[in-house]
Design an enzyme around this catalytic site. Structure first.
Site, PDB file in Angstrom:
ATOM      1  N   VAL A 192       0.854  -1.193   0.000  1.00 27.30           N
ATOM      2  CA  VAL A 192       0.000   0.000   0.000  1.00 27.30           C
ATOM      3  C   VAL A 192       0.888   1.240   0.000  1.00 27.30           C
ATOM      4  O   VAL A 192       1.856   1.342   0.761  1.00 27.30           O
ATOM      5  CB  VAL A 192      -0.927  -0.001   1.220  1.00 27.30           C
ATOM      6  CG1 VAL A 192      -1.788   1.275   1.238  1.00 27.30           C
ATOM      7  CG2 VAL A 192      -1.819  -1.234   1.200  1.00 27.30           C
ATOM      8  N   GLY A 203       2.091  -9.089   6.379  1.00 28.00           N
ATOM      9  CA  GLY A 203       2.373  -8.258   7.536  1.00 28.00           C
ATOM     10  C   GLY A 203       2.255  -6.795   7.181  1.00 28.00           C
ATOM     11  O   GLY A 203       2.598  -6.380   6.068  1.00 28.00           O
ATOM     12  N   GLY A 204       1.795  -5.983   8.133  1.00 27.06           N
ATOM     13  CA  GLY A 204       1.668  -4.557   7.877  1.00 27.06           C
ATOM     14  C   GLY A 204       0.784  -4.292   6.679  1.00 27.06           C
ATOM     15  O   GLY A 204      -0.360  -4.744   6.606  1.00 27.06           O
ATOM     16  N   ASP A 205       1.337  -3.556   5.708  1.00 28.90           N
ATOM     17  CA  ASP A 205       0.577  -3.223   4.494  1.00 28.90           C
ATOM     18  C   ASP A 205       1.090  -3.995   3.292  1.00 28.90           C
ATOM     19  O   ASP A 205       0.916  -3.559   2.150  1.00 28.90           O
ATOM     20  CB  ASP A 205       0.649  -1.719   4.226  1.00 28.90           C
ATOM     21  CG  ASP A 205       2.091  -1.238   4.070  1.00 28.90           C
ATOM     22  OD1 ASP A 205       3.008  -1.967   4.488  1.00 28.90           O
ATOM     23  OD2 ASP A 205       2.303  -0.138   3.530  1.00 28.90           O
ATOM     24  N   GLU A 206       1.716  -5.159   3.529  1.00 28.08           N
ATOM     25  CA  GLU A 206       2.267  -5.973   2.450  1.00 28.08           C
ATOM     26  C   GLU A 206       1.365  -7.171   2.174  1.00 28.08           C
ATOM     27  O   GLU A 206       1.003  -7.912   3.085  1.00 28.08           O
ATOM     28  CB  GLU A 206       3.672  -6.450   2.813  1.00 28.08           C
ATOM     29  CG  GLU A 206       4.668  -5.316   3.015  1.00 28.08           C
ATOM     30  CD  GLU A 206       6.035  -5.830   3.389  1.00 28.08           C
ATOM     31  OE1 GLU A 206       6.254  -7.062   3.309  1.00 28.08           O
ATOM     32  OE2 GLU A 206       6.888  -5.011   3.771  1.00 28.08           O
TER      33      GLU A 206
END
Length: 303
Positions: free
Chosen positions: A189, A229-232
């Site tokens: 993102v 994970g996160g925005d991945e």
């Protein structure tokens, strides 16, 4: 238990034969305990092995029951043990096979090998044997549902409902083994930290859920989708090449146009861009970051 029964009824016929049959059962249990059970359980022959073992036990029980005068013998109660074991341990198909073997042998002994057979008695005994382990079967089925739900939770990202990092890697490994070509899309993102900083983490979570929904809207049922994970995010397309992957990226960009965020995507194709899982994921990541740098430079130039 069988040997004690034989000792207490020694004056009746066929005691030596029955003692030998119980010895066969004891030896088979000893041998079973020495087998490499972990290898058996994980092999593709496990169902055949355990069902065969259980059916063999039932044949042994039927032999003892027949030697002791048929279904009037108290040894018919031993039928409960393999049925209970199967109902608590086996999948439905295996349970059905074990039940059929037990009830069929009981009926055969009752009607053909019992002196003066009583059809009503045979029916009642078979019905009781069939129904007694049903509670165990229902409980085992409920436990199976709970295990499946727990497994799903451990493999799924709680926020987006996509595969989590570990589960995605495992499924990707399988896809690489089973398909000659797999296209992998790495997705990140754009400026996600700004969304969290300006609008709060709730808005960030909503944006990630919107990305997951957009991914689901453009992939096939056989494709793999994961949040690493996160925005991945990553999407694996079994059997697809670079052209198909790029079309998925284009459709994904269109789907994201109605969300509050955009995303950069990179594509890698197995086996030309990586001969194993880690190499393929690394190539897709580098391709994605290259796209992200180009976008950032273009945005900076416009500014």
């Amino acid at each position: 238990m069988g040997w004690l029964y034989v000792a207490l009824t020694w004056e009746q016929p066929h005691r030596v034969f029955m003692a030998l049959m119980f010895a066969v059962g004891a030896v088979s249990a000893f041998v079973l305990g020495r087998l490499p059970m972990e290898r058996i359980v994980t092999s593709r022959w496990r169902e055949l092995f355990f069902v065969g073992w259980n059916v063999g036990t039932i044949v042994l029980i039927a032999t003892v029951v027949a030697a002791d005068g048929g279904v009037n013998s108290p040894t018919t109660l031993i039928y409960l043990f393999p049925l209970l074991f199967a109902s608590l341990s086996y999948p439905p198909r295996s349970i059905a096979i074990v039940y059929a073997a037990a009830l069929g042998s009981y009926a055969l002994v009752g009607l053909a090998l019992t002196p003066d057979p009583d059809g009503a008695r045979v029916f009642m005994g078979a019905a009781s044997l069939a129904l007694a382990p049903c509670v165990g079967f229902l409980q085992a089925r409920e436990h199976s549902r709970e295990r499946q739900a727990l497994t799903l939770r451990t493999k799924t990202d709680a926020l987006t409902g996509l595969l989590n990092h570990t589960a995605f890697q495992e499924r990707l490994e399988v896809a690489l083994r089973e398909h000659g070509s797999v296209a992998l899309i790495a997705l990140d993102v754009d400026n996600f930290k700004l969304v969290n900083d300006r609008c709060g983490h709730a808005a960030g979570d909503a944006a990630l859920q919107a990305v997951a929904d957009a991914i689901r809207s453009v992939v096939r049922g056989c494709d793999l989708t994961g949040r690493l994970g996160g925005d991945e995010f990553m999407v694996a397309l079994p059997g697809a090449g670079r052209f198909v992957a790029q079309r998925v990226v284009d459709r994904l960009s269109l789907a994201l146009s109605v969300t509050p965020v955009t995303a950069s995507a990179g594509v890698a194709v197995f086996p030309e861009d990586g001969g194993d899982r880690d190499a393929l994921m690394d190539t897709a990541d580098r391709a994605m970051y290259a796209v992200k740098r180009v976008r950032a430079e273009a945005s900076h130039s416009r500014a």
